[in-house]
Design a protein around this motif. Structure first.
Motif, PDB file in Angstrom:
ATOM      1  N   ARG A  65      -5.240   8.658  -3.818  1.00 27.87           N
ATOM      2  CA  ARG A  65      -5.124   8.183  -5.498  1.00 27.87           C
ATOM      3  C   ARG A  65      -5.897   6.998  -5.668  1.00 27.87           C
ATOM      4  N   ARG A  66      -6.642   6.462  -4.419  1.00 26.99           N
ATOM      5  CA  ARG A  66      -7.320   5.408  -4.807  1.00 26.99           C
ATOM      6  C   ARG A  66      -8.603   5.352  -4.056  1.00 26.99           C
ATOM      7  N   GLY A  67      -8.892   6.532  -4.054  1.00 21.59           N
ATOM      8  CA  GLY A  67     -10.552   6.865  -4.039  1.00 21.59           C
ATOM      9  C   GLY A  67     -10.809   7.258  -2.398  1.00 21.59           C
ATOM     10  N   PHE A 120      -1.326  -2.085   7.636  1.00 26.72           N
ATOM     11  CA  PHE A 120      -0.984  -2.454   6.251  1.00 26.72           C
ATOM     12  C   PHE A 120       0.429  -1.802   5.886  1.00 26.72           C
ATOM     13  N   TRP A 121       1.284  -2.859   5.606  1.00 29.93           N
ATOM     14  CA  TRP A 121       2.833  -2.653   5.398  1.00 29.93           C
ATOM     15  C   TRP A 121       3.240  -3.471   4.293  1.00 29.93           C
ATOM     16  N   ILE A 122       4.189  -2.570   3.574  1.00 29.62           N
ATOM     17  CA  ILE A 122       4.796  -3.380   2.416  1.00 29.62           C
ATOM     18  C   ILE A 122       6.447  -3.290   2.643  1.00 29.62           C
ATOM     19  N   ALA A 123       7.196  -4.167   2.574  1.00 31.27           N
ATOM     20  CA  ALA A 123       8.494  -4.324   2.819  1.00 31.27           C
ATOM     21  C   ALA A 123       9.452  -3.222   1.920  1.00 31.27           C
ATOM     22  N   PRO A 124      10.265  -2.329   2.470  1.00 33.43           N
ATOM     23  CA  PRO A 124      10.869  -1.514   1.668  1.00 33.43           C
ATOM     24  C   PRO A 124      11.318  -1.822   0.333  1.00 33.43           C
ATOM     25  N   GLU A 125      11.785  -2.908   0.102  1.00 36.85           N
ATOM     26  CA  GLU A 125      12.312  -3.244  -1.176  1.00 36.85           C
ATOM     27  C   GLU A 125      11.325  -3.656  -2.158  1.00 36.85           C
ATOM     28  N   TYR A 126       9.883  -3.721  -1.758  1.00 39.67           N
ATOM     29  CA  TYR A 126       8.941  -3.824  -2.579  1.00 39.67           C
ATOM     30  C   TYR A 126       7.781  -2.688  -2.850  1.00 39.67           C
ATOM     31  N   ARG A 127       8.218  -1.692  -2.078  1.00 40.64           N
ATOM     32  CA  ARG A 127       7.551  -0.344  -2.293  1.00 40.64           C
ATOM     33  C   ARG A 127       7.408   0.256  -3.491  1.00 40.64           C
ATOM     34  N   GLY A 128       6.658   0.702  -4.014  1.00 45.53           N
ATOM     35  CA  GLY A 128       6.426   1.520  -5.400  1.00 45.53           C
ATOM     36  C   GLY A 128       6.517   0.528  -6.548  1.00 45.53           C
ATOM     37  N   GLN A 129       5.973  -0.778  -6.091  1.00 42.54           N
ATOM     38  CA  GLN A 129       5.862  -1.698  -7.187  1.00 42.54           C
ATOM     39  C   GLN A 129       4.549  -2.099  -7.833  1.00 42.54           C
ATOM     40  N   GLY A 130       3.526  -1.530  -6.926  1.00 43.07           N
ATOM     41  CA  GLY A 130       2.191  -1.824  -7.101  1.00 43.07           C
ATOM     42  C   GLY A 130       1.686  -3.013  -6.293  1.00 43.07           C
ATOM     43  N   HIS A 131       2.444  -3.325  -5.282  1.00 49.24           N
ATOM     44  CA  HIS A 131       1.926  -4.645  -4.133  1.00 49.24           C
ATOM     45  C   HIS A 131       0.899  -3.971  -3.185  1.00 49.24           C
ATOM     46  N   GLY A 132       1.140  -2.542  -2.648  1.00 45.77           N
ATOM     47  CA  GLY A 132       0.371  -2.069  -1.847  1.00 45.77           C
ATOM     48  C   GLY A 132      -1.055  -1.867  -2.511  1.00 45.77           C
ATOM     49  N   THR A 133      -1.161  -1.512  -3.808  1.00 46.79           N
ATOM     50  CA  THR A 133      -2.582  -1.149  -4.451  1.00 46.79           C
ATOM     51  C   THR A 133      -3.028  -2.647  -4.564  1.00 46.79           C
ATOM     52  N   ALA A 134      -2.553  -3.621  -4.916  1.00 46.13           N
ATOM     53  CA  ALA A 134      -2.907  -4.873  -5.158  1.00 46.13           C
ATOM     54  C   ALA A 134      -3.436  -5.606  -3.912  1.00 46.13           C
ATOM     55  N   LEU A 135      -2.816  -5.217  -2.654  1.00 45.91           N
ATOM     56  CA  LEU A 135      -3.308  -5.928  -1.330  1.00 45.91           C
ATOM     57  C   LEU A 135      -4.606  -5.040  -0.781  1.00 45.91           C
ATOM     58  N   LEU A 136      -4.591  -3.658  -1.129  1.00 42.63           N
ATOM     59  CA  LEU A 136      -5.697  -2.931  -0.886  1.00 42.63           C
ATOM     60  C   LEU A 136      -6.956  -3.412  -1.648  1.00 42.63           C
ATOM     61  N   GLY A 137      -6.711  -3.534  -2.882  1.00 40.82           N
ATOM     62  CA  GLY A 137      -7.723  -4.047  -3.636  1.00 40.82           C
ATOM     63  C   GLY A 137      -8.369  -5.407  -3.347  1.00 40.82           C
ATOM     64  N   LEU A 138      -7.465  -6.161  -2.868  1.00 42.97           N
ATOM     65  CA  LEU A 138      -8.221  -7.731  -2.297  1.00 42.97           C
ATOM     66  C   LEU A 138      -8.766  -7.265  -1.088  1.00 42.97           C
ATOM     67  N   ALA A 139      -8.350  -6.573  -0.249  1.00 45.49           N
ATOM     68  CA  ALA A 139      -9.206  -6.117   1.137  1.00 45.49           C
ATOM     69  C   ALA A 139     -10.456  -5.476   0.677  1.00 45.49           C
TER      70      ALA A 139
END
Length: 150
Positions: free
Chosen positions: A127-129, A83-102
């Motif tokens: 924080r996500r359970g 699981f990886w988010i590019a540094p410039e996209y971190r803290g913007q909800g992208h990780g939460t969205a991808l985790l939710g898709l999985a």
């Protein structure tokens, strides 16, 4: 942003993101083509969602089904492999969205929950359970976290 589901790891957008992720971790790979071929041939049902910003990957989550079984019981879990988010996209909800898709994919398959290891982001998962589960031992010796769906 556009999310794509894939099971073919020859997708160049995924490959570039995966290589960047490994560089961040300081992992050297001698044969990238061989690694991606191996990922495609893995019989464990590897899949991924890649979040795209145009043609550039903002991040990805790679996962697979996993069955835990003993002589009497068995349980299916979704295993978050990478699981990886590019540094410039971190803290913007992208990780939460991808985790939710999985997690949605796992739930649609009838899995009891999701399992992963982390040594870098335990607070993100709690924080996500997800809860630490010391009853599990991971081969990489990292703490194991699990989220039960039902």
């Amino acid at each position: 942003m556009n999310d794509i589901f894939l099971t073919d790891f020859t997708d160049l957008r995924f490959q570039k993101a995966f290589q960047t992720y490994f560089q961040e971790l300081g992992i050297q790979v001698r044969d990238w083509e061989g690694l991606f071929t191996e990922m495609n041939g893995d019989s464990h049902g590897n899949a991924a969602y890649v979040r795209l910003d145009g043609e550039r990957a903002a991040g990805f989550i790679q996962f697979c089904p996993m069955e835990l079984s003993g002589w009497f019981f068995s349980k299916k879990l979704g295993f978050i492999r990478e699981f990886w988010i590019a540094p410039e996209y971190r803290g913007q909800g992208h990780g939460t969205a991808l985790l939710g898709l999985a997690e949605s994919w796992f739930q649609n398959q009838g899995f009891a929950g999701a399992i992963l290891t982390t040594d870098t982001a335990p607070a993100f998962y709690t924080r996500r359970g997800y809860q630490p589960d010391p009853g599990f031992q991971a081969k990489n010796s990292d703490p194991v976290f699990i989220k039960r769906f039902f």
